[in-house]
Design an enzyme around this catalytic site. Structure first.
Site, PDB file in Angstrom:
ATOM      1  N   HIS A  97     -13.803  -2.359  31.444  1.00  0.00           N
ATOM      2  CA  HIS A  97     -13.035  -1.771  30.339  1.00  0.00           C
ATOM      3  C   HIS A  97     -11.706  -1.226  30.860  1.00  0.00           C
ATOM      4  O   HIS A  97     -11.427  -0.031  30.779  1.00  0.00           O
ATOM      5  CB  HIS A  97     -13.848  -0.655  29.668  1.00  0.00           C
ATOM      6  CG  HIS A  97     -15.080  -1.139  28.986  1.00  0.00           C
ATOM      7  ND1 HIS A  97     -16.050  -0.292  28.507  1.00  0.00           N
ATOM      8  CD2 HIS A  97     -15.495  -2.387  28.687  1.00  0.00           C
ATOM      9  CE1 HIS A  97     -17.021  -1.003  27.947  1.00  0.00           C
ATOM     10  NE2 HIS A  97     -16.697  -2.282  28.056  1.00  0.00           N
TER      11      HIS A  97
ATOM     12  N   HIS B 153     -16.594   0.297  23.673  1.00  0.00           N
ATOM     13  CA  HIS B 153     -16.295  -0.999  24.268  1.00  0.00           C
ATOM     14  C   HIS B 153     -14.985  -1.501  23.665  1.00  0.00           C
ATOM     15  O   HIS B 153     -14.740  -1.340  22.475  1.00  0.00           O
ATOM     16  CB  HIS B 153     -17.467  -1.943  24.030  1.00  0.00           C
ATOM     17  CG  HIS B 153     -18.753  -1.389  24.567  1.00  0.00           C
ATOM     18  ND1 HIS B 153     -19.216  -1.665  25.822  1.00  0.00           N
ATOM     19  CD2 HIS B 153     -19.637  -0.512  24.028  1.00  0.00           C
ATOM     20  CE1 HIS B 153     -20.333  -1.001  26.040  1.00  0.00           C
ATOM     21  NE2 HIS B 153     -20.612  -0.287  24.966  1.00  0.00           N
TER      22      HIS B 153
ATOM     23  N   THR C 252     -11.178 -12.402  27.906  1.00  0.00           N
ATOM     24  CA  THR C 252     -12.419 -11.724  28.241  1.00  0.00           C
ATOM     25  C   THR C 252     -13.445 -11.824  27.120  1.00  0.00           C
ATOM     26  O   THR C 252     -14.647 -11.677  27.367  1.00  0.00           O
ATOM     27  CB  THR C 252     -12.129 -10.259  28.614  1.00  0.00           C
ATOM     28  OG1 THR C 252     -11.181 -10.232  29.693  1.00  0.00           O
ATOM     29  CG2 THR C 252     -13.383  -9.531  29.069  1.00  0.00           C
TER      30      THR C 252
END
Length: 603
Positions: free
Chosen positions: A534, A580, A101
């Protein structure tokens, strides 16, 4: 050396029969582990990645490589189950290439607050407090900006930059800064510093290198020169999936042992088993890691039996406790030149920005979709969404020990719903037809993010066939307590709008709630929402006899009941952090590598 040297990836038939360490998943965490474990010349390491290397020019350009603008070659898209509170399924995205990712995300580098890691430690995970974790953030960091050396490192492999150095790409951002300060949310000088306030408005940090390329964990930890240098001891096989862990169930001690991993090529029919002399480490992410465990008979016994899978180890928490930061977007029309939509609707702008990027390393291809974020606590906002103590000092707010539970991200576009389209050879953002302003208008929006959701979902098998898709149910808004912080966040966003209008900024309501009563806000929350990618906690760290269904891994990241099987990715987070997740995932991998190498040294 790139792009003129071929990357030394192997096909499955070239893989050796046995390795010291097998790492399943070459994503954000797996790339870090492969680097650290293969640094020891005596270790023979196999890294398995389901996706390709996919390293071309566009994959390095920040904007063109991000999830909503890419061609999909590095992205895996799955559809959730129908979300009862939203009336539709949600598209979930993860990376599917070396670097995972970190190859497709918005490159945000955020560590999270010390108190959150201390809470991890206090929940039965010794060694995971802030002071334990801080060295692992520092170890790999290369901060390319003026910073406090006690807080940041400038010599690691993984680059990050502050948007403070970029300048603001669109006028709306400067109006947001003034509005937030006026409303009582002061500027945060460094959102990654534990000595700065947690509540306020701060510029974001992004993982870009000195050449203004995306600094993914693939580029930082497994560049072609390193992979070539270590080719004799680090074998990287791509386009290959792990479909089963081979477990020795004949206990010679109180711990089970994984003897090897069965691998399957995604481009041929080849399948084979590779043995592990020392350890197997799963880095498949919050979907991939529980998937492989359950296929191997490790997980909730009842679910495994339903799928006709022999139970090797009953661990109820495998695939449970899925969390994500739920986001709700409020959108406004602005002049076209004030929005990233200008790249799509005015093609000549794209070529101007391409020239600026190629020649000067500046412009919109640096991906200024967002540049700052506001952090607030819903408990410190009044009924109108304003800070209760507007004139309170930063010190007083910190002394309240209240952590932010909402993040508001000003975004230079609306929330995209459909991605990955190309027009005349370059990448274009695509939007649902119901989510577009007038043709000659741009969009400026605020993404309201729930940092500490109480809702938890599940990852389950659809069958015992490894090729069949997972059943992923995030169960967004299943816990009613998630609504209140989002309502407060939406009201604060509308107060920001009001102040920006008074400043003279030409915002026009486009996608806003019909009213500010609970019913109107809740209807809006259930309509204009999205994942923030997330995903976490499906193999959470915690005692096996802990609360609810317990944990999956212990404080050394060993799967409960196993002596040589660990997990190191965001699935081990005890709960989703209020930040994040890219940087915390790398820190987990760094810590895991240290624990492995220390154990190896002692033994």
């Amino acid at each position: 050396m790139w792009p003129f040297s071929s990357y030394p990836e192997l096909s499955l038939n070239q893989v050796a029969d046995e390795y010291d360490f097998i790492i399943v998943g070459g994503g954000t965490a797996g790339a870090v582990l492969a680097n650290r474990l293969s640094a020891q010349e005596t270790n023979k390491v196999l890294l398995i990645e389901r996706g390709p290397v996919a390293d071309n020019w566009a994959s390095r350009v920040p904007l063109l490589s991000s999830d909503f603008a890419s061609d999909g070659s590095r992205t895996r898209r799955v559809l959730s189950t129908l979300q009862n509170n939203l009336g539709r399924p949600i598209e979930l995205y993860t990376g599917s290439a070396l670097g995972g990712t970190s190859r497709i995300n918005q490159m945000l580098y955020g560590r999270g607050l010390p108190a959150e890691y201390d809470a991890w430690r206090d929940a039965g995970n010794p060694g995971w407090g802030w002071e334990d974790m801080k060295p692992y953030f520092l170890k790999s960091e290369r901060a390319l900006y003026s910073c406090d050396p006690s807080v940041h490192n400038t010599t690691g492999e993984w680059c990050n930059q502050s948007t403070e150095n970029d300048g603001l790409a669109f006028p709306g951002f400067s109006y947001v800064i003034e509005a937030s300060e006026y409303l009582g949310l002061p500027k945060i000088a460094d959102i990654n510093s534990p000595v700065h306030p947690a509540i306020g408005c701060g510029m974001l940090h992004f993982t870009r290198d000195q050449n203004q390329h995306r600094s993914s964990t693939y580029h930082a930890f497994l560049p072609v020169n390193l992979a070539l240098e270590r080719a004799s001891r680090l074998h990287i096989v791509t386009r290959t999936e792990a479909i089963e862990l081979i477990v020795n169930s004949e206990l010679k001690s109180d711990k089970l042992t994984v003897e090897g991993v069965t691998l399957k090529s995604s481009i041929t029919t080849e399948q084979r088993t590779v043995k592990a002399r020392k350890e197997v480490i799963l880095c498949g992410g919050p979907f991939g890691s529980p998937h492989l465990l359950m296929l191997s008979g490790i997980g909730p016994a009842l679910h495994l039996k339903e799928k006709d899978i022999a139970v090797v180890k009953d661990i109820p928490a495998v695939g449970s406790n899925l969390q994500d930061h739920f986001g709700v977007s409020v959108a406004f029309e602005v002049p076209m030149s004030h929005s990233l939509l200008s790249l799509q609707k005015r093609p000549w702008i794209f070529f101007i920005e391409l020239f600026k990027y190629l020649v000067f390393g500046t412009g919109l291809l640096l991906a200024p979709v967002l540049q700052m974020a506001l952090f607030a606590s819903s408990t410190l906002l009044d009924d109108e969404g304003l800070p209760k103590h507007k004139k309170a000092t930063v010190k007083n707010e910190n002394e309240s020990n209240v952590l932010p539970d909402i993040e508001i991200m000003p975004v230079s576009v609306s929330s995209p719903k459909y991605f990955r389209t190309t027009v005349h050879g370059y990448y274009q953002m695509a939007y649902d037809s119901t989510d577009c302003p007038e043709t000659n208008r741009g969009v400026f929006s605020f993404l309201n993010v729930l940092l500490h959701p109480q809702s938890k979902g599940t990852v389950r098998l659809s069958s015992a066939n490894p090729s069949d898709p997972l059943v992923i149910d995030p169960q967004y808004l299943s816990n009613p307590s998630d609504y209140a912080p989002l309502r407060a966040s939406l009201k604060l966003t509308l107060r920001l709008r009001d102040r920006m209008l008074k400043q003279g900024y030409p915002l026009k309501d486009f996608g806003v709630p019909d009213g500010e009563d609970d019913t109107s806000l809740d209807k809006f929350i259930c309509k204009r929402n999205r994942t923030t990618y997330h995903y976490s906690s499906t193999c959470r760290m915690g005692p096996s006899n802990g609360k609810e269904d317990g944990g999956v891994v212990d404080e050394e990241l060993f799967v409960h009941g196993f002596g040589n099987l660990r997990i190191a990715d965001s699935s081990v987070f005890p709960w989703v952090l209020g930040t994040h997740l890219q940087a915390p995932t790398v820190a987990v991998a760094e810590k895991c590598a240290d624990m492995i190498l220390l154990r190896d040294l002692i033994s």
